[in-house]
Structures are given as C-alpha cells and as structure tokens.
Scaffold this motif. Structure first.
Motif, PDB file in Angstrom:
ATOM      1  N   ASN A  89      13.564  -9.611 -16.299  1.00  0.00           N
ATOM      2  CA  ASN A  89      14.804  -9.970 -15.622  1.00  0.00           C
ATOM      3  C   ASN A  89      14.549 -10.606 -14.260  1.00  0.00           C
ATOM      4  N   TYR A  90      15.610 -10.907 -13.588  1.00  0.00           N
ATOM      5  CA  TYR A  90      15.530 -11.618 -12.312  1.00  0.00           C
ATOM      6  C   TYR A  90      14.722 -10.837 -11.285  1.00  0.00           C
ATOM      7  N   ARG A  91      14.884  -9.526 -11.265  1.00  0.00           N
ATOM      8  CA  ARG A  91      14.171  -8.704 -10.287  1.00  0.00           C
ATOM      9  C   ARG A  91      12.663  -8.804 -10.483  1.00  0.00           C
ATOM     10  N   GLU A  92      12.193  -8.679 -11.734  1.00  0.00           N
ATOM     11  CA  GLU A  92      10.765  -8.742 -11.997  1.00  0.00           C
ATOM     12  C   GLU A  92      10.218 -10.144 -11.738  1.00  0.00           C
ATOM     13  N   ARG A  93      10.961 -11.176 -12.089  1.00  0.00           N
ATOM     14  CA  ARG A  93      10.504 -12.546 -11.812  1.00  0.00           C
ATOM     15  C   ARG A  93      10.365 -12.773 -10.319  1.00  0.00           C
ATOM     16  N   GLY A  94      11.324 -12.259  -9.556  1.00  0.00           N
ATOM     17  CA  GLY A  94      11.267 -12.401  -8.105  1.00  0.00           C
ATOM     18  C   GLY A  94      10.090 -11.651  -7.505  1.00  0.00           C
ATOM     19  N   ALA A  95       9.823 -10.444  -8.014  1.00  0.00           N
ATOM     20  CA  ALA A  95       8.704  -9.643  -7.522  1.00  0.00           C
ATOM     21  C   ALA A  95       7.376 -10.312  -7.842  1.00  0.00           C
ATOM     22  N   ARG A  96       7.298 -10.918  -9.015  1.00  0.00           N
ATOM     23  CA  ARG A  96       6.062 -11.607  -9.415  1.00  0.00           C
ATOM     24  C   ARG A  96       5.825 -12.837  -8.523  1.00  0.00           C
ATOM     25  N   LYS A  97       6.887 -13.552  -8.212  1.00  0.00           N
ATOM     26  CA  LYS A  97       6.768 -14.717  -7.326  1.00  0.00           C
ATOM     27  C   LYS A  97       6.311 -14.285  -5.936  1.00  0.00           C
ATOM     28  N   LYS A  98       6.843 -13.169  -5.457  1.00  0.00           N
ATOM     29  CA  LYS A  98       6.452 -12.651  -4.148  1.00  0.00           C
ATOM     30  C   LYS A  98       4.984 -12.251  -4.142  1.00  0.00           C
ATOM     31  N   LEU A  99       4.507 -11.636  -5.233  1.00  0.00           N
ATOM     32  CA  LEU A  99       3.103 -11.254  -5.340  1.00  0.00           C
ATOM     33  C   LEU A  99       2.202 -12.480  -5.287  1.00  0.00           C
ATOM     34  N   VAL A 100       2.576 -13.521  -6.003  1.00  0.00           N
ATOM     35  CA  VAL A 100       1.775 -14.751  -6.000  1.00  0.00           C
ATOM     36  C   VAL A 100       1.699 -15.337  -4.593  1.00  0.00           C
ATOM     37  N   THR A 101       2.814 -15.351  -3.886  1.00  0.00           N
ATOM     38  CA  THR A 101       2.827 -15.848  -2.512  1.00  0.00           C
ATOM     39  C   THR A 101       1.911 -15.015  -1.622  1.00  0.00           C
ATOM     40  N   GLN A 102       1.936 -13.701  -1.810  1.00  0.00           N
ATOM     41  CA  GLN A 102       1.070 -12.814  -1.028  1.00  0.00           C
ATOM     42  C   GLN A 102      -0.401 -13.094  -1.314  1.00  0.00           C
ATOM     43  N   LEU A 103      -0.752 -13.264  -2.578  1.00  0.00           N
ATOM     44  CA  LEU A 103      -2.141 -13.535  -2.941  1.00  0.00           C
ATOM     45  C   LEU A 103      -2.610 -14.869  -2.363  1.00  0.00           C
ATOM     46  N   ARG A 104      -1.725 -15.836  -2.326  1.00  0.00           N
ATOM     47  CA  ARG A 104      -2.084 -17.164  -1.800  1.00  0.00           C
ATOM     48  C   ARG A 104      -2.166 -17.164  -0.277  1.00  0.00           C
ATOM     49  N   ASP A 105      -1.149 -16.633   0.381  1.00  0.00           N
ATOM     50  CA  ASP A 105      -1.043 -16.777   1.832  1.00  0.00           C
ATOM     51  C   ASP A 105      -1.785 -15.703   2.615  1.00  0.00           C
ATOM     52  N   GLU A 106      -1.785 -14.465   2.105  1.00  0.00           N
ATOM     53  CA  GLU A 106      -2.424 -13.371   2.828  1.00  0.00           C
ATOM     54  C   GLU A 106      -3.830 -13.080   2.312  1.00  0.00           C
ATOM     55  N   ARG A 107      -4.006 -13.171   1.014  1.00  0.00           N
ATOM     56  CA  ARG A 107      -5.299 -12.837   0.406  1.00  0.00           C
ATOM     57  C   ARG A 107      -6.205 -14.056   0.218  1.00  0.00           C
ATOM     58  N   LYS A 108      -5.643 -15.247   0.455  1.00  0.00           N
ATOM     59  CA  LYS A 108      -6.411 -16.496   0.448  1.00  0.00           C
ATOM     60  C   LYS A 108      -7.012 -16.840  -0.924  1.00  0.00           C
TER      61      LYS A 108
END
Length: 219
Positions: A8-27
């Motif tokens: 659902n929308y909640r899980e898709r949003g959480a997954r997108k946030k995780l990807v952003t974190q891995l890219r921007d914070e975890r490099k």
C-alpha cells in the motif's frame, strides 16, 4: 504467510524514504542497487505485526538464530559485487531470501544455499509465491556448491573466520567474492578477485557484524 501481498501507499512511501537514506546518508552510489531495494517489498519478509520495522535501517530476527540483514549491509555488499545482467551468482546463506531477491532484481542467475532446513523451506515457498526463481540448495554453504561452479560472483552473508579455499576455486577467472572475515564479534568486509588460475587480489574494507558462518570450512 497468512497475509496477502498488498503493497500500500504507506509501505511504498517507507521504501522510498529508505532508498533516499541509503543514497544520501549511507552514500550508496549504485543506482541499480538502489532501484532494486526500492522495488523489493521488505515488509513481506516480516510478520505483519512488525511491518512498521521493515523499512528501518536495522537487522531483524527471523528465527533459528538468524536475521534479515540491515538494508545498508545488503546495499553495501551488493554494490561491491557489481552485478551485471546474466551473472551467475552463488549466495551463501539464503536466510529470509531478501538479499536473494535483490540479486534477482539485478538480473543475476542465483544459486543460493541455506544450512537451516526451516529457513530453507520457508524461503523456497515464500520466494516462489512472490514470483522469484533462484536455484535453492539445502546444505553446508561454507563448502559452496561445487557441482554448479564456476561462478561470476560469490556473496557470503555470514561472518567467516577465513576465506574458504574451496569457495575461491569455484570463482571464474575475473570473478569476485564478497565475504565478511574476522572473529565472532566483528568482521572486515573483504573482496577477493580471481585474476588467474592461481592468483587472487584481496582488499579489506569496512567493519561489520554478521551472524557466524557455520560449517566444515567455517566456525
């Protein structure tokens, strides 16, 4: 699993946030790896009670003394492998099957082995229901899967006391192994490239903590 595969929308949003974190914070820089993590629905690997934990950057127990790996660890190891479409990949430690799905999303042909029969049966049933088709094996992963060798890439998802010679011999020339090596408390991530029939190049990288690799060629 008793639940239906509902993303659902909640899980898709959480997954997108995780990807952003891995890219921007975890490099994590490999866009293909990030895209795969953004596609694989990690909450399905959790009991529905714990779906709110699925997209946190943490490891989580899956039973039998094992965990589903932290997303950063999955991304880090996968990025080191530099998977290309059609690569023949040996995965040591199927576990939940989450890492297996990431490899398949990148176009790898995956041979995955698990020593815990309950986890093997669970992952085999679950991934098949999700539409993923790796080659499943039950047995001592510390010995690799010699009958299906050689492999373009080998990924070890548990901490080893040393790099097993028997696995190195299953790599193609030009192939790469990624394996955490150390003691039972912490390990260095190690990449090994086979440069000829007899020569290997080894690089030690960052420190991690994995569950121990158990078997004839390990703990």
């Amino acid at each position: 699993m008793a639940f239906k595969f509902v993303d659902n929308y909640r899980e898709r949003g959480a997954r997108k946030k995780l990807v952003t974190q891995l890219r921007d914070e975890r490099k994590i820089e490999d866009k293909r790896v990030l895209d795969a993590i953004g596609k694989v629905q990690r909450h399905f690997f959790f009991d529905e009670t714990f779906w709110n934990q699925a997209y946190r950057d943490i490891a989580f127990p899956i039973g039998e003394g094992q965990t589903i790996s932290q997303p950063y660890t999955v991304a880090y190891q996968t990025q080191l492998l530099n998977i290309r479409e059609g690569d023949k990949v040996l995965e040591i430690g199927t576990g939940s099957g989450y890492q297996t799905c990431i490899l398949l999303e990148l176009g790898a042909v995956v041979y995955t082995i698990e020593r815990q029969e309950k986890l093997y049966q669970r992952a085999k049933l679950f991934l098949t229901k999700m539409g993923y088709r790796p080659n499943f094996f039950l047995g001592d992963g510390s010995r690799g899967i010699a009958e299906c060798a050689p492999y373009d890439k080998i990924l070890v998802t548990a901490g080893a006391p040393f790099v097993p010679e028997i696995m190195l011999k299953q790599l193609k020339v030009g192939g790469t192994m990624v394996i955490p090596v150390g003691d039972e408390k912490s390990q260095k991530m190690v990449t090994v490239m086979r440069v000829s029939d007899t020569d290997y190049e080894r690089i030690e990288l960052d420190t991690f903590r994995f569950v121990p690799l158990v078997g004839d060629q390990a703990w």
